[in-house]
Write a protein that holds these residues in place. Structure first.
Motif, PDB file in Angstrom:
ATOM      1  N   GLN A  63       0.830  -1.211   0.000  1.00  0.00           N
ATOM      2  CA  GLN A  63       0.000   0.000   0.000  1.00  0.00           C
ATOM      3  C   GLN A  63       0.857   1.250   0.000  1.00  0.00           C
ATOM      4  OE1 GLN A  63      -2.682   0.373   3.328  1.00  0.00           O
ATOM      5  NE2 GLN A  63      -3.490   2.344   2.634  1.00  0.00           N
ATOM      6  N   LEU A  64       1.911   1.240   0.825  1.00  0.00           N
ATOM      7  CA  LEU A  64       2.802   2.390   0.898  1.00  0.00           C
ATOM      8  C   LEU A  64       3.487   2.616  -0.447  1.00  0.00           C
ATOM      9  CD1 LEU A  64       4.133   4.613   2.594  1.00  0.00           C
ATOM     10  CD2 LEU A  64       5.861   2.945   3.303  1.00  0.00           C
ATOM     11  N   TRP A  65       3.955   1.535  -1.073  1.00  0.00           N
ATOM     12  CA  TRP A  65       4.613   1.642  -2.380  1.00  0.00           C
ATOM     13  C   TRP A  65       3.680   2.256  -3.408  1.00  0.00           C
ATOM     14  CZ3 TRP A  65       9.107   1.414  -4.941  1.00  0.00           C
ATOM     15  CH2 TRP A  65       9.074   1.218  -6.318  1.00  0.00           C
ATOM     16  N   ASP A  66       2.457   1.723  -3.478  1.00  0.00           N
ATOM     17  CA  ASP A  66       1.495   2.205  -4.466  1.00  0.00           C
ATOM     18  C   ASP A  66       1.172   3.687  -4.256  1.00  0.00           C
ATOM     19  OD1 ASP A  66       1.401  -0.306  -5.574  1.00  0.00           O
ATOM     20  OD2 ASP A  66      -0.438  -0.904  -4.539  1.00  0.00           O
ATOM     21  N   GLU A  67       0.975   4.078  -3.005  1.00  0.00           N
ATOM     22  CA  GLU A  67       0.603   5.460  -2.717  1.00  0.00           C
ATOM     23  C   GLU A  67       1.766   6.420  -2.946  1.00  0.00           C
ATOM     24  OE1 GLU A  67      -1.276   5.760   1.106  1.00  0.00           O
ATOM     25  OE2 GLU A  67      -2.830   4.285   0.586  1.00  0.00           O
ATOM     26  N   MET A  68       2.984   5.945  -2.690  1.00  0.00           N
ATOM     27  CA  MET A  68       4.143   6.798  -2.938  1.00  0.00           C
ATOM     28  C   MET A  68       4.383   6.974  -4.441  1.00  0.00           C
ATOM     29  SD  MET A  68       6.950   5.959   0.023  1.00  0.00           S
ATOM     30  CE  MET A  68       6.772   6.809   1.614  1.00  0.00           C
ATOM     31  N   CYS A  69       4.175   5.909  -5.209  1.00  0.00           N
ATOM     32  CA  CYS A  69       4.297   6.029  -6.670  1.00  0.00           C
ATOM     33  C   CYS A  69       3.267   7.019  -7.198  1.00  0.00           C
ATOM     34  CB  CYS A  69       4.101   4.667  -7.324  1.00  0.00           C
ATOM     35  SG  CYS A  69       5.480   3.517  -7.091  1.00  0.00           S
ATOM     36  N   ALA A  70       2.046   6.926  -6.677  1.00  0.00           N
ATOM     37  CA  ALA A  70       0.988   7.842  -7.102  1.00  0.00           C
ATOM     38  C   ALA A  70       1.320   9.278  -6.709  1.00  0.00           C
ATOM     39  CB  ALA A  70      -0.346   7.416  -6.493  1.00  0.00           C
ATOM     40  N   TYR A  71       1.920   9.448  -5.541  1.00  0.00           N
ATOM     41  CA  TYR A  71       2.322  10.777  -5.063  1.00  0.00           C
ATOM     42  C   TYR A  71       3.327  11.403  -6.027  1.00  0.00           C
ATOM     43  CZ  TYR A  71       4.363  14.270  -1.842  1.00  0.00           C
ATOM     44  OH  TYR A  71       4.823  15.436  -1.260  1.00  0.00           O
ATOM     45  N   ASN A  72       4.331  10.623  -6.413  1.00  0.00           N
ATOM     46  CA  ASN A  72       5.350  11.141  -7.339  1.00  0.00           C
ATOM     47  C   ASN A  72       4.755  11.493  -8.697  1.00  0.00           C
ATOM     48  OD1 ASN A  72       7.340  10.934  -5.428  1.00  0.00           O
ATOM     49  ND2 ASN A  72       8.389   9.194  -6.353  1.00  0.00           N
ATOM     50  N   GLU A  73       3.867  10.646  -9.167  1.00  0.00           N
ATOM     51  CA  GLU A  73       3.239  10.908 -10.464  1.00  0.00           C
ATOM     52  C   GLU A  73       2.390  12.174 -10.426  1.00  0.00           C
ATOM     53  OE1 GLU A  73       1.115   7.333 -11.250  1.00  0.00           O
ATOM     54  OE2 GLU A  73       2.939   6.133 -11.600  1.00  0.00           O
ATOM     55  N   THR A  74       1.694  12.381  -9.315  1.00  0.00           N
ATOM     56  CA  THR A  74       0.861  13.572  -9.172  1.00  0.00           C
ATOM     57  C   THR A  74       1.712  14.838  -9.109  1.00  0.00           C
ATOM     58  OG1 THR A  74      -0.867  12.332  -8.022  1.00  0.00           O
ATOM     59  CG2 THR A  74      -0.879  14.722  -7.735  1.00  0.00           C
ATOM     60  N   LEU A 141       9.469  11.511  -3.814  1.00  0.00           N
ATOM     61  CA  LEU A 141       9.917  10.617  -2.749  1.00  0.00           C
ATOM     62  C   LEU A 141      11.083   9.764  -3.241  1.00  0.00           C
ATOM     63  CD1 LEU A 141       6.333   9.748  -1.658  1.00  0.00           C
ATOM     64  CD2 LEU A 141       8.047  10.677  -0.085  1.00  0.00           C
ATOM     65  N   PRO A 142      11.987   9.369  -2.348  1.00  0.00           N
ATOM     66  CA  PRO A 142      13.191   8.623  -2.761  1.00  0.00           C
ATOM     67  C   PRO A 142      12.917   7.163  -3.067  1.00  0.00           C
ATOM     68  CG  PRO A 142      13.188   8.943  -0.391  1.00  0.00           C
ATOM     69  CD  PRO A 142      11.997   9.693  -0.909  1.00  0.00           C
ATOM     70  N   ILE A 143      12.124   6.935  -4.124  1.00  0.00           N
ATOM     71  CA  ILE A 143      11.837   5.565  -4.553  1.00  0.00           C
ATOM     72  C   ILE A 143      12.188   5.376  -6.028  1.00  0.00           C
ATOM     73  CG2 ILE A 143      10.035   5.204  -2.827  1.00  0.00           C
ATOM     74  CD1 ILE A 143       7.961   5.732  -5.028  1.00  0.00           C
ATOM     75  N   GLY A 144      12.740   6.412  -6.654  1.00  0.00           N
ATOM     76  CA  GLY A 144      13.151   6.321  -8.046  1.00  0.00           C
ATOM     77  C   GLY A 144      11.996   6.520  -9.002  1.00  0.00           C
ATOM     78  N   GLY A 145      12.305   6.384 -10.286  1.00  0.00           N
ATOM     79  CA  GLY A 145      11.297   6.526 -11.323  1.00  0.00           C
ATOM     80  C   GLY A 145      11.565   7.713 -12.231  1.00  0.00           C
ATOM     81  N   GLU A 146      11.142   7.597 -13.475  1.00  0.00           N
ATOM     82  CA  GLU A 146      11.330   8.676 -14.442  1.00  0.00           C
ATOM     83  C   GLU A 146      10.517   9.903 -14.033  1.00  0.00           C
ATOM     84  OE1 GLU A 146      11.696   8.822 -19.264  1.00  0.00           O
ATOM     85  OE2 GLU A 146       9.883   7.927 -18.424  1.00  0.00           O
ATOM     86  N   ASN A 147      11.006  11.063 -14.386  1.00  0.00           N
ATOM     87  CA  ASN A 147      10.361  12.333 -14.047  1.00  0.00           C
ATOM     88  C   ASN A 147      10.269  12.523 -12.535  1.00  0.00           C
ATOM     89  OD1 ASN A 147       9.841  12.867 -16.837  1.00  0.00           O
ATOM     90  ND2 ASN A 147       8.011  11.590 -16.736  1.00  0.00           N
ATOM     91  N   THR A 148      11.379  12.277 -11.855  1.00  0.00           N
ATOM     92  CA  THR A 148      11.440  12.484 -10.404  1.00  0.00           C
ATOM     93  C   THR A 148      12.686  13.276 -10.040  1.00  0.00           C
ATOM     94  OG1 THR A 148      12.601  10.360 -10.021  1.00  0.00           O
ATOM     95  CG2 THR A 148      10.190  10.346  -9.877  1.00  0.00           C
ATOM     96  N   ASN A 149      12.580  14.009  -8.970  1.00  0.00           N
ATOM     97  CA  ASN A 149      13.724  14.701  -8.381  1.00  0.00           C
ATOM     98  C   ASN A 149      13.500  14.743  -6.879  1.00  0.00           C
ATOM     99  OD1 ASN A 149      15.965  16.165  -7.768  1.00  0.00           O
ATOM    100  ND2 ASN A 149      15.268  18.087  -8.661  1.00  0.00           N
ATOM    101  N   CYS A 150      14.145  13.843  -6.184  1.00  0.00           N
ATOM    102  CA  CYS A 150      14.038  13.764  -4.730  1.00  0.00           C
ATOM    103  C   CYS A 150      15.053  14.728  -4.118  1.00  0.00           C
ATOM    104  CB  CYS A 150      14.312  12.344  -4.266  1.00  0.00           C
ATOM    105  SG  CYS A 150      14.448  12.187  -2.469  1.00  0.00           S
TER     106      CYS A 150
END
Length: 241
Positions: A63-74, A141-150
């Motif tokens: 759940q935390l992973w999914d919500e953090m990915c959604a947070y970064n995308e938003t 958030l520091p979980i990686g992914g394209e279009n991110t800057n932690c």
């Protein structure tokens, strides 16, 4: 009597002189212990690179992973529209205790070149910055992914502790590692810059890049006149699948 008074004054002066050194040693030690405790908890040896694959059907703390990915995308989709005041980056974006975690350490930041290993907390509050490095909310958030800057901030020394004091020694090509609940993310320093404290545009997400930005006060012991920024980029091809 005069000799006794002189000795008392001498001892008092010595204590005052040594206090910052001893206090700094204790703070650095506590931060190091918090980092090691987290690494033991997630059982991710720092020498072994683990790739984070968001396509996996199940991951720890799903759940935390999914919500953090959604947070970064938003954040990327909305162009970090809310990132314009201290309240925005101080308020933690997630309460880890709500997800069954034992404490509020989310990751460990490692920069071997400067012997830096610090726990990373969510939200750049005074308390979090006093105990380690802090993720600026309204940045990726520091979980990686394209279009991110932690963006991770740290004091340039605090109460005698080193923390980000030697960050200016980092150079292009140096490796920075983020170990979170799901594995390791390895970044390479690509640039450094000195900016004004309110120059938010210098730490925003950049399209098609996967960045980690380290931020601290500059010059050392200046009271925060400027900010020293270290830009790091992740090269997924360098990580073991």
């Amino acid at each position: 009597v005069i000799f006794v008074l002189m000795m008392c004054v001498f001892q008092l002066g010595l204590c005052l002189l040594l206090f910052p050194v001893l206090n700094g040693f204790l703070l650095d030690r506590q931060a190091g212990q918090a980092a090691q405790s987290f690494l033991t908890q997630v059982d991710t040896p720092i020498e072994e690179t683990q790739s984070i694959d968001p396509t996996e059907e199940t991951v720890p703390y799903q759940q935390l992973w999914d919500e953090m990915c959604a947070y970064n995308e938003t954040l990327y989709a909305e162009k970090q529209v809310s990132f314009d005041s201290p309240d925005d980056y101080e308020q933690p974006s997630f309460n880890l205790l709500d997800y069954g975690l034992e404490d509020e350490v989310f990751a460990v930041l490692t920069a071997r070149k400067i012997n830096l290993e610090m726990p990373v907390y969510l939200g750049a509050t005074d308390s979090n910055l006093a105990h380690g490095a802090s993720h600026l909310s309204q940045t990726s958030l520091p979980i990686g992914g394209e279009n991110t800057n932690c963006v991770i901030a740290g004091h340039r020394g605090w109460g005698g502790a080193s923390y980000f004091r030697y960050i200016t020694e980092l150079e292009a090509g140096d490796e920075i590692i983020i170990t979170n609940l799901w594995g390791e993310l390895r970044y390479t320093v690509v640039d450094t810059k000195i900016i004004d404290p309110n120059d938010v545009k210098e730490i925003l997400i950049q399209q098609d890049r996967e960045l980690l930005t380290l931020l601290t006060c500059h010059p050392y012991a200046s009271g925060g006149k400027y900010r020293y920024v270290v830009y790091c980029e992740r090269d997924n091809e360098m990580e073991v699948k």
